[in-house]
Design an enzyme around this catalytic site. Structure first.
Site, PDB file in Angstrom:
ATOM      1  N   CYS A 158      50.825 102.838  37.439  1.00  0.00           N
ATOM      2  CA  CYS A 158      50.516 103.858  38.457  1.00  0.00           C
ATOM      3  C   CYS A 158      51.432 105.079  38.382  1.00  0.00           C
ATOM      4  CB  CYS A 158      50.593 103.225  39.848  1.00  0.00           C
ATOM      5  SG  CYS A 158      49.651 101.722  39.984  1.00  0.00           S
ATOM      6  N   GLU A 194      45.978 104.864  33.752  1.00  0.00           N
ATOM      7  CA  GLU A 194      46.136 103.586  33.066  1.00  0.00           C
ATOM      8  C   GLU A 194      44.760 102.972  32.804  1.00  0.00           C
ATOM      9  OE1 GLU A 194      47.204 100.086  35.368  1.00  0.00           O
ATOM     10  OE2 GLU A 194      47.889 101.403  36.970  1.00  0.00           O
ATOM     11  N   HIS A 228      53.603 105.458  46.847  1.00  0.00           N
ATOM     12  CA  HIS A 228      52.509 104.840  46.094  1.00  0.00           C
ATOM     13  C   HIS A 228      52.028 103.671  46.948  1.00  0.00           C
ATOM     14  CE1 HIS A 228      50.140 102.638  43.320  1.00  0.00           C
ATOM     15  NE2 HIS A 228      50.996 101.623  43.283  1.00  0.00           N
ATOM     16  N   SER A 259      54.079  99.756  37.653  1.00  0.00           N
ATOM     17  CA  SER A 259      54.578  98.462  37.179  1.00  0.00           C
ATOM     18  C   SER A 259      55.032  98.540  35.733  1.00  0.00           C
ATOM     19  CB  SER A 259      53.478  97.411  37.321  1.00  0.00           C
ATOM     20  OG  SER A 259      53.245  97.136  38.674  1.00  0.00           O
TER      21      SER A 259
HETATM   22  N1  ACO Z   1      45.444  87.614  59.535  1.00  0.00           N
HETATM   23  C1  ACO Z   1      46.499  88.439  59.384  1.00  0.00           C
HETATM   24  N2  ACO Z   1      47.326  88.403  58.307  1.00  0.00           N
HETATM   25  C2  ACO Z   1      47.066  87.496  57.357  1.00  0.00           C
HETATM   26  C3  ACO Z   1      45.980  86.594  57.450  1.00  0.00           C
HETATM   27  C4  ACO Z   1      45.146  86.673  58.608  1.00  0.00           C
HETATM   28  N3  ACO Z   1      44.095  85.883  58.757  1.00  0.00           N
HETATM   29  N4  ACO Z   1      45.985  85.827  56.346  1.00  0.00           N
HETATM   30  C5  ACO Z   1      47.029  86.213  55.588  1.00  0.00           C
HETATM   31  N5  ACO Z   1      47.679  87.229  56.199  1.00  0.00           N
HETATM   32  C6  ACO Z   1      48.839  87.980  55.725  1.00  0.00           C
HETATM   33  C7  ACO Z   1      49.876  87.121  55.043  1.00  0.00           C
HETATM   34  O1  ACO Z   1      50.756  86.528  55.982  1.00  0.00           O
HETATM   35  C8  ACO Z   1      50.557  88.141  54.165  1.00  0.00           C
HETATM   36  O2  ACO Z   1      51.445  88.898  54.952  1.00  0.00           O
HETATM   37  P1  ACO Z   1      52.935  89.195  54.420  1.00  0.00           P
HETATM   38  O3  ACO Z   1      52.782  90.010  53.160  1.00  0.00           O
HETATM   39  O4  ACO Z   1      53.540  89.962  55.514  1.00  0.00           O
HETATM   40  O5  ACO Z   1      53.566  87.886  54.135  1.00  0.00           O
HETATM   41  C9  ACO Z   1      49.414  89.075  53.761  1.00  0.00           C
HETATM   42  O6  ACO Z   1      48.366  88.844  54.696  1.00  0.00           O
HETATM   43  C10 ACO Z   1      48.876  88.810  52.384  1.00  0.00           C
HETATM   44  O7  ACO Z   1      48.630  87.435  52.273  1.00  0.00           O
HETATM   45  P2  ACO Z   1      49.198  86.619  51.018  1.00  0.00           P
HETATM   46  O8  ACO Z   1      48.838  85.194  51.163  1.00  0.00           O
HETATM   47  O9  ACO Z   1      50.625  86.957  50.777  1.00  0.00           O
HETATM   48  O10 ACO Z   1      48.290  87.314  49.895  1.00  0.00           O
HETATM   49  P3  ACO Z   1      48.072  86.872  48.422  1.00  0.00           P
HETATM   50  O11 ACO Z   1      49.301  86.265  47.861  1.00  0.00           O
HETATM   51  O12 ACO Z   1      46.821  86.063  48.332  1.00  0.00           O
HETATM   52  O13 ACO Z   1      47.781  88.288  47.706  1.00  0.00           O
HETATM   53  C11 ACO Z   1      48.843  90.239  46.736  1.00  0.00           C
HETATM   54  C12 ACO Z   1      48.487  89.490  48.022  1.00  0.00           C
HETATM   55  C13 ACO Z   1      49.949  89.463  46.005  1.00  0.00           C
HETATM   56  C14 ACO Z   1      49.354  91.611  47.108  1.00  0.00           C
HETATM   57  C15 ACO Z   1      47.608  90.333  45.823  1.00  0.00           C
HETATM   58  O14 ACO Z   1      46.588  90.987  46.498  1.00  0.00           O
HETATM   59  C16 ACO Z   1      47.909  91.053  44.517  1.00  0.00           C
HETATM   60  O15 ACO Z   1      48.392  90.445  43.559  1.00  0.00           O
HETATM   61  N6  ACO Z   1      47.560  92.385  44.428  1.00  0.00           N
HETATM   62  C17 ACO Z   1      47.782  93.195  43.217  1.00  0.00           C
HETATM   63  C18 ACO Z   1      49.242  93.457  42.929  1.00  0.00           C
HETATM   64  C19 ACO Z   1      49.843  94.534  43.825  1.00  0.00           C
HETATM   65  O16 ACO Z   1      49.142  95.296  44.462  1.00  0.00           O
HETATM   66  N7  ACO Z   1      51.184  94.620  43.814  1.00  0.00           N
HETATM   67  C20 ACO Z   1      51.898  95.657  44.534  1.00  0.00           C
HETATM   68  C21 ACO Z   1      52.805  96.542  43.698  1.00  0.00           C
HETATM   69  S1  ACO Z   1      52.252  96.815  42.042  1.00  0.00           S
HETATM   70  C22 ACO Z   1      50.806  97.821  42.072  1.00  0.00           C
HETATM   71  O17 ACO Z   1      50.765  98.847  42.646  1.00  0.00           O
HETATM   72  C23 ACO Z   1      49.620  97.306  41.361  1.00  0.00           C
END
Ligand code: ACO
Length: 498
Positions: free
Chosen positions: A128, A94, A260, A373
């Protein structure tokens, strides 16, 4: 290694699958705990919350074409395969730098010397998932009346980069090449492949001028988990029909389950979800054993649970040991490199093979879940041959991946500030023409192809780093030296840059 075959002599091919594999990742990474501090997020968010340790990245010296050339040439050289023996070559990616010209056509440079131009296949794109589509197409080709007896080559490669913000830490870069043929040591199982496809805007790349996707992070997780449920249920139905699932659990028929991996924590949650699916499918669940503590979940609906913390905690607890045994070993590359998009699932497969020996892996079945996605997803299974003979096809496949950890450990750690500057450089120079890249060549692992120049007509020229000791960090001088430097190969006139 089994050779290509004459179809007329031997009839339809049997045991079609993966004969050889190669994994490539860049020579530099950023440490995720350092990145947490640099990004100003709470310590543990990336490392514990998302389960990532290191993130691989590349400078402006590498693009999708260099990744593909590097991984293909490594595969061909390390397995002593003649370029004449390839009859199909397909790239899943991609990482689009040209809306018309495929990465496959750029790869044809590697075939020029032997004169083989009779090679089917071009590129496949859907987030992906492209690598899986390329794999399915190649397996289908070998099993079809179109097959001419030669190998197919599948390449899955991507540069996963995000705009600064919460998604950036889930980037990565990598490439996998897989040699596909008959009588393979890792065979695609017939009759159980299951697919779920749907129209959603969870992650997509509408801005043609940018490398970055538009992401709805939460929706992408929900879509991933829903697709996983759908594929697993269909896989289960087909596995029962095929007679390979004779007990009460689909997890039980898999020695390993590989996903994945956008980030490792999502994979752990996904594994737990498979246990939950098995539990809901099971008419007489064993509450004293595997499903102890899940009694309260008997009547839940899967679609209500994507972000239900109590359900998640219960099933992650119940599946902890099974996850450690069946999936954790496959997360090495994901934990150390990050998301490699199309290559992520196959980096997981390479990591799993690395964790075993040819003795221990013989006869085992792996179930794989591919997600792209948008969305396209599939679940399928592969089975390792039972032939453990030293020097046999299975032994060669396994031993060829023995160096994965050593290569991961040999990479250079780069401070987040430098990573950040590199991302800014990529933003500013993406699609620039003419352009001479400024990234260091000497940091590249020997054998890595790199971009030496983009001319005013956007034509890209490449060279290959074959020595770690070259003092050629000035790309202009380097381009001039390339034709005479004994340790550097040049193609497509890179030497003529002088
Ligand atoms: N210590 C331990 N854990 C922590 C801490 C800390 N200090 N701070 C946060 N966390 C945990 C959260 O509780 C959360 O856990 P959970 O998922 O069990 O609820 C996790 O860390 C992530 O924190 P969030 O606040 O949920 O993260 P955020 O919303 O800022 O971003 C996300 C995460 C959405 C995955 C982002 O990185 C993203 O958009 N990535 C790209 C999209 C992606 O990868 N999607 C997956 C499928 S599609 C694909 O493959 C591209």
């Amino acid at each position: 290694m089994p050779g290509p075959r004459n179809t007329t002599n031997k009839g339809w091919p049997q045991d079609v699958g993966i004969i050889a594999m190669e994994l490539y990742f860049p020579s530099q990474y950023v440490d995720q705990s350092q990145l947490e501090a640099f990004d100003g997020v709470s310590a543990g968010k990336y490392t514990i919350g998302l389960g990532q340790s290191r993130m691989g990245f590349c400078s402006d010296r590498e693009d999708i074409n260099t990744l593909c050339m590097t991984v293909v040439q490594r595969l061909m050289e390390r397995n002593n395969i003649d370029y004449q023996e390839i009859g199909r070559l397909e790239v899943g990616t991609e990482t689009i730098i040209d809306k018309s010209k495929s990465a496959k056509t750029v790869l044809m440079q590697l075939f020029e010397e032997c004169g083989n131009t009779d090679i089917e296949g071009v590129d496949t794109t859907n987030a992906c998932y492209g690598g899986t589509s390329a794999l399915f197409n190649s397996i289908n080709w070998v099993e079809s009346s179109s097959w001419d007896g030669r190998y197919a080559l599948v390449v899955a490669a991507d540069i996963a980069v995000y705009a600064s913000g919460n998604a950036r830490c889930t980037g990565g870069v990598g490439a996998v090449a897989m040699l596909i043929g008959a009588d393979a040591p890792l065979v695609m199982e017939r009759g159980v492949r299951s697919t779920h496809m749907q129209h959603v805007y969870d992650f997509y790349k509408p801005d043609m001028a940018s490398e970055y996707p538009t992401v709805d992070g939460k929706l992408s997780i929900q879509c991933y988990l829903h697709a996983l449920d759908m594929c697993y249920q269909k896989y289960t139905t087909k596995a029962i029909a095929a007679g390979i699932r004779d007990g009460n659990s689909t997890l039980d028929i898999a020695d390993a389950v590989i996903f994945h991996s956008p980030y490792c924590k999502l994979v752990q949650k996904s594994f737990a979800r498979l246990l939950l699916n098995d539990f809901l499918w099971d008419k007489e669940p064993d509450f004293q054993g595997r499903y102890s503590g899940l009694e309260a979940l008997r009547d839940i609906k899967l679609e209500d649970t994507y972000f239900d913390r109590s359900v998640e905690t219960a099933v992650m607890g119940a599946s902890k040991d099974l996850f450690a045994a069946k999936t954790k070993p496959s997360l090495l590359a994901s934990n150390q490199v990050g998301n490699m998009y199309t290559a992520s699932l196959y980096g997981g497969l390479a990591s799993y093979i690395y964790s075993e020996t040819s003795e221990s892996i013989a006869g085992k079945r792996v179930i794989l879940f591919s997600y792209g996605s948008g969305l396209a997803s599939s679940m399928f299974s592969l089975q390792f041959s039972k032939d453990k003979t030293s020097g046999g096809a299975l032994d060669k496949l396994v031993t060829s991946l023995n160096d994965v950890k050593q290569r991961l450990d040999a990479r250079q750690c780069v401070p987040p500030q430098e990573f950040d500057s590199n991302m800014k450089l990529r933003e500013q120079t993406h699609h620039l023409a003419p352009y001479i890249p400024v990234g260091s060549v000497s940091v590249l692992t020997p054998g890595t192809w790199y971009l030496s120049e983009v001319d005013s007509m956007h034509r890209r020229k490449y060279a290959r780093q074959t020595s770690p000791l070259m003092d050629i960090d000035n790309p202009v001088i380097e381009g001039k030296q390339s034709s005479s430097h004994p340790t550097q190969q040049a193609v497509n006139g890179v030497g003529s840059a002088s």
